[in-house]
Scaffold this motif. Sequence first.
Motif, mmCIF file in Angstrom:
data_model
loop_
_atom_site.group_PDB
_atom_site.id
_atom_site.type_symbol
_atom_site.label_atom_id
_atom_site.label_comp_id
_atom_site.label_asym_id
_atom_site.label_seq_id
_atom_site.Cartn_x
_atom_site.Cartn_y
_atom_site.Cartn_z
ATOM 1 N N VAL A 6 -4.782 30.177 39.784
ATOM 2 C CA VAL A 6 -3.578 30.724 40.353
ATOM 3 C C VAL A 6 -2.556 30.436 39.156
ATOM 4 O O VAL A 6 -2.432 29.112 38.744
ATOM 5 C CB VAL A 6 -3.227 30.120 41.636
ATOM 6 C CG1 VAL A 6 -1.937 30.641 42.188
ATOM 7 C CG2 VAL A 6 -4.340 30.674 42.659
ATOM 8 N N ILE A 8 1.462 30.086 38.757
ATOM 9 C CA ILE A 8 2.780 29.770 39.439
ATOM 10 C C ILE A 8 3.869 30.496 38.659
ATOM 11 O O ILE A 8 4.122 30.148 37.358
ATOM 12 C CB ILE A 8 3.099 28.361 39.784
ATOM 13 C CG1 ILE A 8 2.075 27.798 40.572
ATOM 14 C CG2 ILE A 8 4.433 28.212 40.249
ATOM 15 C CD1 ILE A 8 1.818 28.443 41.792
ATOM 16 N N GLU A 35 -4.938 35.047 41.097
ATOM 17 C CA GLU A 35 -3.898 35.268 41.901
ATOM 18 C C GLU A 35 -2.648 34.915 41.175
ATOM 19 O O GLU A 35 -2.822 34.384 40.395
ATOM 20 C CB GLU A 35 -4.001 34.308 43.084
ATOM 21 C CG GLU A 35 -5.126 34.914 44.206
ATOM 22 C CD GLU A 35 -5.084 34.216 45.316
ATOM 23 O OE1 GLU A 35 -4.130 33.515 45.641
ATOM 24 O OE2 GLU A 35 -6.219 34.390 46.233
ATOM 25 N N TRP A 37 1.442 33.827 42.142
ATOM 26 C CA TRP A 37 2.246 33.338 43.457
ATOM 27 C C TRP A 37 3.668 33.085 42.886
ATOM 28 O O TRP A 37 4.074 32.373 41.975
ATOM 29 C CB TRP A 37 1.875 32.001 43.807
ATOM 30 C CG TRP A 37 0.631 31.798 44.503
ATOM 31 C CD1 TRP A 37 -0.449 32.794 44.639
ATOM 32 C CD2 TRP A 37 -0.144 30.628 45.106
ATOM 33 N NE1 TRP A 37 -1.466 32.459 45.283
ATOM 34 C CE2 TRP A 37 -1.445 31.008 45.712
ATOM 35 C CE3 TRP A 37 0.060 29.330 45.415
ATOM 36 C CZ2 TRP A 37 -2.307 30.055 46.231
ATOM 37 C CZ3 TRP A 37 -0.537 28.422 45.808
ATOM 38 C CH2 TRP A 37 -1.862 28.926 46.305
ATOM 39 N N VAL A 39 7.239 32.126 43.301
ATOM 40 C CA VAL A 39 7.744 30.818 43.991
ATOM 41 C C VAL A 39 9.367 31.025 43.976
ATOM 42 O O VAL A 39 9.774 30.360 42.764
ATOM 43 C CB VAL A 39 7.263 29.641 43.565
ATOM 44 C CG1 VAL A 39 7.645 28.290 44.211
ATOM 45 C CG2 VAL A 39 5.723 29.680 43.592
ATOM 46 N N ILE A 70 -1.543 38.980 44.846
ATOM 47 C CA ILE A 70 -0.025 38.652 44.724
ATOM 48 C C ILE A 70 0.441 37.941 45.812
ATOM 49 O O ILE A 70 0.483 38.690 46.870
ATOM 50 C CB ILE A 70 1.077 39.394 44.138
ATOM 51 C CG1 ILE A 70 0.336 40.327 42.645
ATOM 52 C CG2 ILE A 70 2.115 39.186 43.916
ATOM 53 C CD1 ILE A 70 0.984 41.449 42.241
ATOM 54 N N ARG A 71 0.797 36.746 45.835
ATOM 55 C CA ARG A 71 1.507 36.160 47.099
ATOM 56 C C ARG A 71 3.044 35.637 46.789
ATOM 57 O O ARG A 71 3.396 35.612 45.745
ATOM 58 C CB ARG A 71 0.441 34.827 47.211
ATOM 59 C CG ARG A 71 -0.572 35.145 48.038
ATOM 60 C CD ARG A 71 -1.369 34.010 48.193
ATOM 61 N NE ARG A 71 -0.994 32.988 49.102
ATOM 62 C CZ ARG A 71 -1.471 31.936 49.232
ATOM 63 N NH1 ARG A 71 -2.343 31.412 48.814
ATOM 64 N NH2 ARG A 71 -0.698 31.012 50.226
ATOM 65 N N ILE A 72 3.681 35.196 47.763
ATOM 66 C CA ILE A 72 4.875 34.839 47.705
ATOM 67 C C ILE A 72 4.908 33.498 48.572
ATOM 68 O O ILE A 72 4.593 33.501 49.783
ATOM 69 C CB ILE A 72 6.029 35.786 48.550
ATOM 70 C CG1 ILE A 72 5.977 37.124 47.829
ATOM 71 C CG2 ILE A 72 7.593 35.027 48.244
ATOM 72 C CD1 ILE A 72 7.123 38.101 48.666
ATOM 73 N N SER A 73 5.136 32.352 47.823
ATOM 74 C CA SER A 73 5.296 31.072 48.291
ATOM 75 C C SER A 73 6.572 30.715 48.455
ATOM 76 O O SER A 73 7.616 30.748 47.823
ATOM 77 C CB SER A 73 4.680 30.147 47.322
ATOM 78 O OG SER A 73 4.655 28.733 47.748
#
Length: 211
Positions: A6, A8, A35, A37, A39, A70-73
């Motif tokens: 992942v 960041i 992935e 993320w 942040v 794709i994620r949002i942390s």
Amino acid sequence: MSIKTVAIFGGAFDPVHQDHVRLARLCLDLHLCEEIWFVPSPDRWDKKLFASAEDRLAMLDLVVGDDPRIRISEMELNLGDYRGSYVSMCTFREQFPEVNFRLLVGADSYQGIPHWRDPLHFFGTEFNGPQLLKEFELIVFERRGSPKPDMQEHRAKGYAQMFWVGSEHGFDGKFASSEIRKELFFGRGKKPEGLDEKVFRYIQEHEIYRL
């Protein structure tokens, strides 16, 4: 068991722009991570924020869409105080021990990493940047006016592996949130180049970046 990688991508994202999204998708397409993320940071000692955390999260959500890679942390936002990249990376590693985390940074920031530190322990020589370089792999992306890091010199110092994303991959890093904010402040309703249309509409509807 295979370990997931992942990347960041930390930052203010004030506001998020098209280079942020292009870079994220390019890192995925180049198989530098499985992935990525985003942040967003809380209030920072080194940078004035103009949009609220809620608005920055909402704008990120608009551009990420339904891409499962794709994620949002909200991890840094939940910490409350901005602690810097090393603390954040260690926190992610503790929370997700099955993940190999890489830090995504611009070439303009790379040279300063040895001098990075935890702003809550700002005591002169208490740097944690060198430890970050030893413990975490980097993905460094091109920024105009900043040199490409020397990969051999980086590894010779005992640092972890580093990967490069630049113009040879179709990325040149031409947009900056600071310049987009200036255009929003003084552009009289015109959409700045590099800003997603959905984000621009959100900014107008919520009256962000107005003098």
